[in-house]
Enzyme design. Sequence first.
Site, PDB file in Angstrom:
ATOM      1  N   ARG A 163      51.024  31.949  22.245  1.00 55.20           N
ATOM      2  CA  ARG A 163      49.880  31.034  22.199  1.00 55.20           C
ATOM      3  C   ARG A 163      48.645  31.746  22.742  1.00 55.20           C
ATOM      4  O   ARG A 163      48.650  32.227  23.873  1.00 55.20           O
ATOM      5  CB  ARG A 163      50.196  29.792  23.028  1.00 55.20           C
ATOM      6  CG  ARG A 163      49.019  28.846  23.094  1.00 55.20           C
ATOM      7  CD  ARG A 163      49.244  27.597  23.933  1.00 55.20           C
ATOM      8  NE  ARG A 163      47.948  26.950  23.978  1.00 55.20           N
ATOM      9  CZ  ARG A 163      47.429  26.348  25.029  1.00 55.20           C
ATOM     10  NH1 ARG A 163      48.099  26.235  26.151  1.00 55.20           N
ATOM     11  NH2 ARG A 163      46.219  25.835  24.966  1.00 55.20           N
TER      12      ARG A 163
ATOM     13  N   GLU B  17      52.001  24.846  28.192  1.00 57.68           N
ATOM     14  CA  GLU B  17      51.753  25.625  29.405  1.00 57.68           C
ATOM     15  C   GLU B  17      52.616  25.099  30.539  1.00 57.68           C
ATOM     16  O   GLU B  17      52.761  23.892  30.698  1.00 57.68           O
ATOM     17  CB  GLU B  17      50.295  25.512  29.900  1.00 57.68           C
ATOM     18  CG  GLU B  17      49.301  26.354  29.180  1.00 57.68           C
ATOM     19  CD  GLU B  17      47.884  26.189  29.733  1.00 57.68           C
ATOM     20  OE1 GLU B  17      47.731  25.938  30.954  1.00 57.68           O
ATOM     21  OE2 GLU B  17      46.946  26.309  28.938  1.00 57.68           O
TER      22      GLU B  17
ATOM     23  N   HIS C 106      39.563  26.714  23.694  1.00 58.69           N
ATOM     24  CA  HIS C 106      40.050  26.798  25.066  1.00 58.69           C
ATOM     25  C   HIS C 106      38.839  27.119  25.961  1.00 58.69           C
ATOM     26  O   HIS C 106      38.783  28.166  26.599  1.00 58.69           O
ATOM     27  CB  HIS C 106      41.160  27.839  25.197  1.00 58.69           C
ATOM     28  CG  HIS C 106      42.031  27.678  26.409  1.00 58.69           C
ATOM     29  ND1 HIS C 106      43.410  27.653  26.339  1.00 58.69           N
ATOM     30  CD2 HIS C 106      41.734  27.547  27.719  1.00 58.69           C
ATOM     31  CE1 HIS C 106      43.916  27.522  27.561  1.00 58.69           C
ATOM     32  NE2 HIS C 106      42.912  27.459  28.418  1.00 58.69           N
TER      33      HIS C 106
ATOM     34  N   GLU D  26      43.339  20.832  26.818  1.00 64.06           N
ATOM     35  CA  GLU D  26      43.054  20.078  28.039  1.00 64.06           C
ATOM     36  C   GLU D  26      41.703  19.378  28.039  1.00 64.06           C
ATOM     37  O   GLU D  26      40.818  19.696  28.845  1.00 64.06           O
ATOM     38  CB  GLU D  26      43.170  20.989  29.270  1.00 64.06           C
ATOM     39  CG  GLU D  26      44.550  21.581  29.449  1.00 64.06           C
ATOM     40  CD  GLU D  26      44.734  22.256  30.802  1.00 64.06           C
ATOM     41  OE1 GLU D  26      43.733  22.444  31.509  1.00 64.06           O
ATOM     42  OE2 GLU D  26      45.876  22.569  31.147  1.00 64.06           O
TER      43      GLU D  26
ATOM     44  N   TYR E 139      51.997  21.277  35.407  1.00 70.72           N
ATOM     45  CA  TYR E 139      52.151  22.204  36.537  1.00 70.72           C
ATOM     46  C   TYR E 139      52.718  21.568  37.799  1.00 70.72           C
ATOM     47  O   TYR E 139      53.462  22.203  38.534  1.00 70.72           O
ATOM     48  CB  TYR E 139      50.795  22.837  36.885  1.00 70.72           C
ATOM     49  CG  TYR E 139      50.304  23.827  35.854  1.00 70.72           C
ATOM     50  CD1 TYR E 139      50.625  25.180  35.950  1.00 70.72           C
ATOM     51  CD2 TYR E 139      49.544  23.422  34.771  1.00 70.72           C
ATOM     52  CE1 TYR E 139      50.192  26.099  35.002  1.00 70.72           C
ATOM     53  CE2 TYR E 139      49.108  24.333  33.817  1.00 70.72           C
ATOM     54  CZ  TYR E 139      49.437  25.676  33.938  1.00 70.72           C
ATOM     55  OH  TYR E 139      49.017  26.573  32.996  1.00 70.72           O
TER      56      TYR E 139
ATOM     57  N   ASN F  93      50.667  20.365  28.692  1.00 68.82           N
ATOM     58  CA  ASN F  93      50.565  21.331  29.799  1.00 68.82           C
ATOM     59  C   ASN F  93      50.917  20.630  31.100  1.00 68.82           C
ATOM     60  O   ASN F  93      50.346  19.569  31.399  1.00 68.82           O
ATOM     61  CB  ASN F  93      49.137  21.867  29.935  1.00 68.82           C
ATOM     62  CG  ASN F  93      48.724  22.771  28.794  1.00 68.82           C
ATOM     63  OD1 ASN F  93      49.512  23.070  27.908  1.00 68.82           O
ATOM     64  ND2 ASN F  93      47.484  23.214  28.826  1.00 68.82           N
TER      65      ASN F  93
END
Length: 499
Positions: free
Chosen positions: A88, A380, A133, A178, A321, A319
């Site tokens: 990606r 991600e 991005h 995002e 985290y 994504n």
Amino acid sequence: MFSLDHLCVYVLITAYDFDDFIWSTATASYQIEGGWRADGKGLSIWDKFAHTPLRVFNDDNGDIACNSYNKVDEDVAILKQLKVTHYRFSISWPRVLPDGTTKHINEAGLNYYHRLVDALLAANIQPHITLYHWDLPQVLQDIGGWENETIIVKFKDYADLIFSRLGNKVKFWITINEPYNIANVGHGYGAAAPGIFRPGTLPYIVGHNLLKAHAEAWHLYNDTYRAKQKGIISITINSDWSEPRNPNKQEDIDAARRVVQFYIGWFAHPVFNGDYSNMMKTIIQERSLAAGLLKSRLPEFTPEEIKRVQGTYDYFGFNHYTTVLAFPVKYGNLQGAGTIADRTWLDSGSSWLKVSPFGFRRILNFIKAEYGNPPIIITENGMSERGPTDLNDIHRSYYYEKYINQVLKGIKPQLNLESYLLDNVDIRGYTAWSLMDNLEWATGFSERFGLFYVNHSDPKLPRVAKTSVTLYSTIINCNGFPDPALGPHECLNTVPEGT
Ligand code: PNW
């Protein structure tokens, strides 16, 4: 309570509608490319932001970054070393369209992406391209950027060009990365380009235009390119998971729900369920009127727009985290919730990122329940370090092992092995952030997410494998975890093909 967290569940992934499980890693143009003025590239909002003193830690910038613009072969070589099935990366809009519009196409810049895509395909690695991005052409920012709704057509034209030029070779697309961070960080508290501090109203206007721009690019692909190019396209939405600070307190439980609806729900609800959630609409309306405004800070979609945005996905690009603990607050934000981390969760190199793998499985299950069980590609996931470099990155290996295990527990298992333990979430792929240490936005090169170390004080910028490369390539090779009864890299792959 019964906990499965200790279990290493082996998941031998079955064939889905599209080929096998995606094992990928990711980067973004501004974070790695460098070549900030090479071959006619236009300036982006990140070029300007990073050249403004005090905006980026240590006044670092992406002028050279990892010099990926000149290192196609090296980048593909380390991808091969990892054995990823997909890679990606993003396209720099001003590299291809220096004035932001299709009036002038910079063929030299576009050629970089052709060379990269060709080298990936030659290595049997599928490109997964993000169109946006975060590096908007500065000339478009000068006329209002994402605040100005004329951006929608310009983004569609840019997408059109990229589909027409690269779409015969590329089957995996992401429109926008995002939107939450673009809106909130870029236009709310201003810690990312374009660096505008206007919390409250502007993020919602920007978010609205991002959703519409995404929808137009999706429809364009769907109507004009899909039949011939046969790819898939979606938006990538990021979100933390949120738990109540005190699970016995109803007000904390409510705050945790609000955090999730105002985070993942802000963008996922319109795309998957149509329109903003009632919770967001009601709360923002109430608080806007209470603040003396004449209407809600959250823009409204017309019924036609709701239809135009709803369903603009081929998969849920996600994504993730970290997890937060929520509690109610009266002031500070519209959702009326504050968040903290549990003090027992391990740190990373980023203040906002605490190691909390259990939340990954919970939010994947939330996506399944809330958005109609869509196919999910994790676009991600990863962790950072800061301070002196240690190639033996045990913290990152720990993070990947625990987080990937949570993902695998979410998947539908082959042969219904242990299916009673698993969740049947339709997860199609996993992407590690990031391939290599790179410019971590406003924290510069100080926070490093890479599987490969890049020494930014060595002009050759060599890529050196960290220990986590061994772990990740083993997981990829085994399509899950290695068998603990065998050698450290031997797979539990005893299921005959075709069953
Ligand atoms: C993502 N947060 O950004 C971006 O897509 C990447 O470009 C970036 O390098 C990576 O995650 C690591 O940060 C995020 O504060 C930035 O919660 C900040 C947050 C989340 C994601």
